[in-house]
Enzyme design. Structure first.
Site, PDB file in Angstrom:
ATOM      1  N   ASP A 125       8.068 -28.904 -66.813  1.00 48.44           N
ATOM      2  CA  ASP A 125       9.518 -28.668 -66.856  1.00 48.44           C
ATOM      3  C   ASP A 125       9.887 -27.721 -65.717  1.00 48.44           C
ATOM      4  O   ASP A 125       9.175 -26.745 -65.468  1.00 48.44           O
ATOM      5  CB  ASP A 125       9.878 -28.034 -68.211  1.00 48.44           C
ATOM      6  CG  ASP A 125      11.345 -28.165 -68.566  1.00 48.44           C
ATOM      7  OD1 ASP A 125      11.633 -28.762 -69.621  1.00 48.44           O
ATOM      8  OD2 ASP A 125      12.207 -27.675 -67.807  1.00 48.44           O
ATOM      9  N   ARG A 169      37.958 -38.303 -71.663  1.00 45.33           N
ATOM     10  CA  ARG A 169      36.937 -37.876 -70.702  1.00 45.33           C
ATOM     11  C   ARG A 169      36.405 -39.129 -70.001  1.00 45.33           C
ATOM     12  O   ARG A 169      36.064 -40.122 -70.671  1.00 45.33           O
ATOM     13  CB  ARG A 169      35.818 -37.166 -71.466  1.00 45.33           C
ATOM     14  CG  ARG A 169      34.792 -36.475 -70.609  1.00 45.33           C
ATOM     15  CD  ARG A 169      33.822 -35.669 -71.460  1.00 45.33           C
ATOM     16  NE  ARG A 169      32.996 -36.512 -72.331  1.00 45.33           N
ATOM     17  CZ  ARG A 169      32.038 -36.051 -73.122  1.00 45.33           C
ATOM     18  NH1 ARG A 169      31.786 -34.757 -73.179  1.00 45.33           N
ATOM     19  NH2 ARG A 169      31.337 -36.870 -73.886  1.00 45.33           N
ATOM     20  N   TYR A 206      25.335 -42.155 -65.493  1.00 45.35           N
ATOM     21  CA  TYR A 206      24.234 -41.686 -66.341  1.00 45.35           C
ATOM     22  C   TYR A 206      23.512 -42.880 -66.978  1.00 45.35           C
ATOM     23  O   TYR A 206      22.281 -43.016 -66.880  1.00 45.35           O
ATOM     24  CB  TYR A 206      24.783 -40.743 -67.423  1.00 45.35           C
ATOM     25  CG  TYR A 206      23.775 -40.392 -68.478  1.00 45.35           C
ATOM     26  CD1 TYR A 206      22.683 -39.598 -68.174  1.00 45.35           C
ATOM     27  CD2 TYR A 206      23.902 -40.886 -69.774  1.00 45.35           C
ATOM     28  CE1 TYR A 206      21.736 -39.290 -69.146  1.00 45.35           C
ATOM     29  CE2 TYR A 206      22.971 -40.584 -70.745  1.00 45.35           C
ATOM     30  CZ  TYR A 206      21.886 -39.793 -70.427  1.00 45.35           C
ATOM     31  OH  TYR A 206      20.951 -39.504 -71.385  1.00 45.35           O
TER      32      TYR A 206
HETATM   33  N1  UFG Z   1      34.026 -34.662 -77.389  1.00 39.35           N
HETATM   34  C1  UFG Z   1      35.235 -34.010 -77.551  1.00 39.35           C
HETATM   35  N2  UFG Z   1      35.300 -32.689 -77.230  1.00 39.35           N
HETATM   36  C2  UFG Z   1      34.242 -31.982 -76.762  1.00 39.35           C
HETATM   37  C3  UFG Z   1      32.995 -32.646 -76.603  1.00 39.35           C
HETATM   38  C4  UFG Z   1      32.933 -33.992 -76.922  1.00 39.35           C
HETATM   39  O1  UFG Z   1      36.217 -34.615 -77.958  1.00 39.35           O
HETATM   40  O2  UFG Z   1      34.376 -30.784 -76.493  1.00 39.35           O
HETATM   41  C5  UFG Z   1      33.934 -36.077 -77.749  1.00 39.35           C
HETATM   42  C6  UFG Z   1      33.539 -36.938 -76.569  1.00 39.35           C
HETATM   43  O3  UFG Z   1      34.670 -37.351 -75.839  1.00 39.35           O
HETATM   44  C7  UFG Z   1      32.842 -38.098 -77.279  1.00 39.35           C
HETATM   45  C8  UFG Z   1      32.222 -37.431 -78.522  1.00 39.35           C
HETATM   46  O4  UFG Z   1      32.921 -36.202 -78.698  1.00 39.35           O
HETATM   47  O5  UFG Z   1      33.770 -39.016 -77.705  1.00 39.35           O
HETATM   48  C9  UFG Z   1      30.761 -37.127 -78.353  1.00 39.35           C
HETATM   49  O6  UFG Z   1      30.590 -36.407 -77.131  1.00 39.35           O
HETATM   50  P1  UFG Z   1      29.230 -35.692 -76.746  1.00 39.35           P
HETATM   51  O7  UFG Z   1      29.432 -35.067 -75.410  1.00 39.35           O
HETATM   52  O8  UFG Z   1      28.765 -34.843 -77.867  1.00 39.35           O
HETATM   53  O9  UFG Z   1      28.217 -36.895 -76.646  1.00 39.35           O
HETATM   54  P2  UFG Z   1      28.318 -38.231 -75.778  1.00 39.35           P
HETATM   55  O10 UFG Z   1      28.589 -39.339 -76.740  1.00 39.35           O
HETATM   56  O11 UFG Z   1      29.200 -38.144 -74.610  1.00 39.35           O
HETATM   57  O12 UFG Z   1      26.885 -38.263 -75.133  1.00 39.35           O
HETATM   58  C10 UFG Z   1      25.716 -38.289 -75.878  1.00 39.35           C
HETATM   59  C11 UFG Z   1      24.595 -37.796 -74.996  1.00 39.35           C
HETATM   60  C12 UFG Z   1      24.439 -38.702 -73.836  1.00 39.35           C
HETATM   61  C13 UFG Z   1      24.309 -40.118 -74.295  1.00 39.35           C
HETATM   62  C14 UFG Z   1      25.409 -40.502 -75.217  1.00 39.35           C
HETATM   63  C15 UFG Z   1      25.193 -41.860 -75.763  1.00 39.35           C
HETATM   64  O13 UFG Z   1      24.860 -36.487 -74.530  1.00 39.35           O
HETATM   65  O14 UFG Z   1      23.290 -38.320 -73.149  1.00 39.35           O
HETATM   66  O15 UFG Z   1      25.470 -39.583 -76.279  1.00 39.35           O
HETATM   67  O16 UFG Z   1      25.861 -42.010 -76.959  1.00 39.35           O
HETATM   68  F1  UFG Z   1      24.352 -40.949 -73.249  1.00 39.35           F
END
Ligand code: UFG
Length: 344
Positions: A37, A295, A155
């Protein structure tokens, strides 16, 4: 001929969130683990805690970058690893949209460098940390392993490149691999040794917990999606359950079974609003929030079917209930308000 320890593995990114939980599960299953790492996002303290929690196993840390091929080869040789579990990667969907080049460098060139180092060191078992983001906008829900992979952000693209390389390498060189496509990893080690500590924290559950504890509003990214409450839907899976799947996947390779890909999720679609409600229930406090713009790169709905992992790997998630996921994340956060920098 060098004697080879059949229970030694190398884990790239093993000081990170999903990586460290998997290192602990591997150690508990009897493996000696070399964590490789660069510690840009990973935590030395996580590896040290695993070594203290499982003293019967050798848990070592090599501080190195996956782009440094010679160092990966050296770590593979010195650890006598028989398999690599590859977690080291950049992981933010939004950042990948803004800065794609660094995602291609770390995730694609870095991934290929690890594979090339393995070829040189004679290691032919590989467990790959992939993502639901390789699927893009679902054509059908829930998403099974045969769903077309059409990522909507860099990604997901970068992870898909490695998945495809693995198929070609398997055919050409016999590289045996397991691909795990995680849906939304969340929660923390139920024993309290490990947890989520990202800087900045981008993920929904820790951010919602912080909002509940500090009163600083959570931003909800979009409430105009074509979903029942207008908010994105995700499939949250406990990080300790993901870790267990990796041990089972590795054991499948050790048993001489062919390469395979598995989706890992609970199969339960949970909206951002549902998460807010769960955090309010578990913390007993309101989660102040505002609605912001969508986003970039966010698919509206990502829900898995994991029946292949359940059938072929015997994967049985133990902590998948949303309130359990939130409770373990909350316990970690309360015990470690500064993450791994908190006093024990
Ligand atoms: N969200 C918010 N506010 C925040 C953070 C997130 O509304 O402050 C929403 C995002 O828009 C999304 C959901 O919450 O709709 C989940 O967001 P996360 O950032 O927790 O997770 P993601 O779904 O974007 O991403 C995660 C992993 C990625 C992976 C993805 C696949 O971090 O590596 O799941 O589902 F690719």
């Amino acid at each position: 001929m060098n004697p080879v320890d059949p229970k030694a593995v190398l884990v790239t990114g093993g000081a990170g969130y999903i990586g460290s939980h998997t290192v602990k599960a591997l150690a508990l299953a009897g493996y000696d683990v070399c964590v490789f790492d660069n510690l840009l996002a990973g935590h030395r303290e996580a590896v040290e805690r695993i070594a203290r929690a499982v003293p019967a196993r050798s848990i070592t840390l090599v501080e190195g970058d996956i782009l440094d091929r010679a160092r990966v080869v050296q770590a593979l040789r010195e650890s006598r690893a028989q398999a690599v579990l590859h977690f080291a990667a950049l992981l933010s969907v939004g950042e990948s949209v803004a800065e794609p080049a660094k995602y291609y460098e770390t995730n694609v060139i870095g991934g290929l460098t690890v594979l090339s180092a393995m070829a040189e060191a004679g290691v032919s078992r590989f467990v790959f940390s992939s993502t639901a983001a390789t699927f893009g906008e679902p054509l059908v829900t829930p998403i099974d392993e045969s769903h077309p992979q059409l990522p909507v952000n860099p990604y997901g693209e970068t992870k898909l490149v490695i998945e495809r390389a693995l198929r070609s390498l398997d055919a050409a060189t016999g590289l045996r691999h397991i691909v795990f496509r995680y849906f939304n990893a969340a929660g923390a080690d139920p024993e309290g040794h490990l947890g989520e500590d990202h800087t900045p924290e981008i993920h929904l559950i820790p951010r919602a917990i912080l909002a509940a504890l500090t009163g600083e509003p959570l931003q909800i990214f979009g409430d105009d999606y074509a979903t029942p409450d207008g908010m994105c839907i995700r499939d949250f899976v406990h990080v300790t359950d993901l870790a267990a799947a990796h041990v089972a996947g590795l054991q499948r390779l050790e048993a001489g079974r062919p390469s395979a890909s598995y989706n890992l999720g609970m199969g339960a679609g949970v909206s951002v609003r549902d998460v807010v409600s769960a955090v309010e229930r578990v913390t007993g406090r309101p989660v102040p929030h505002t609605v912001a713009a969508r986003r970039a790169g966010d698919p509206s709905r990502l829900v898995a079917t994991s029946s292949c992992a359940r059938t072929e790997l015997g994967w049985t998630p133990r902590y998948g209930d949303l309130d359990t996921i939130v409770s373990t994340a909350l316990a970690w956060h309360q015990a470690h308000p500064q993450g791994y920098g908190s006093p024990e």
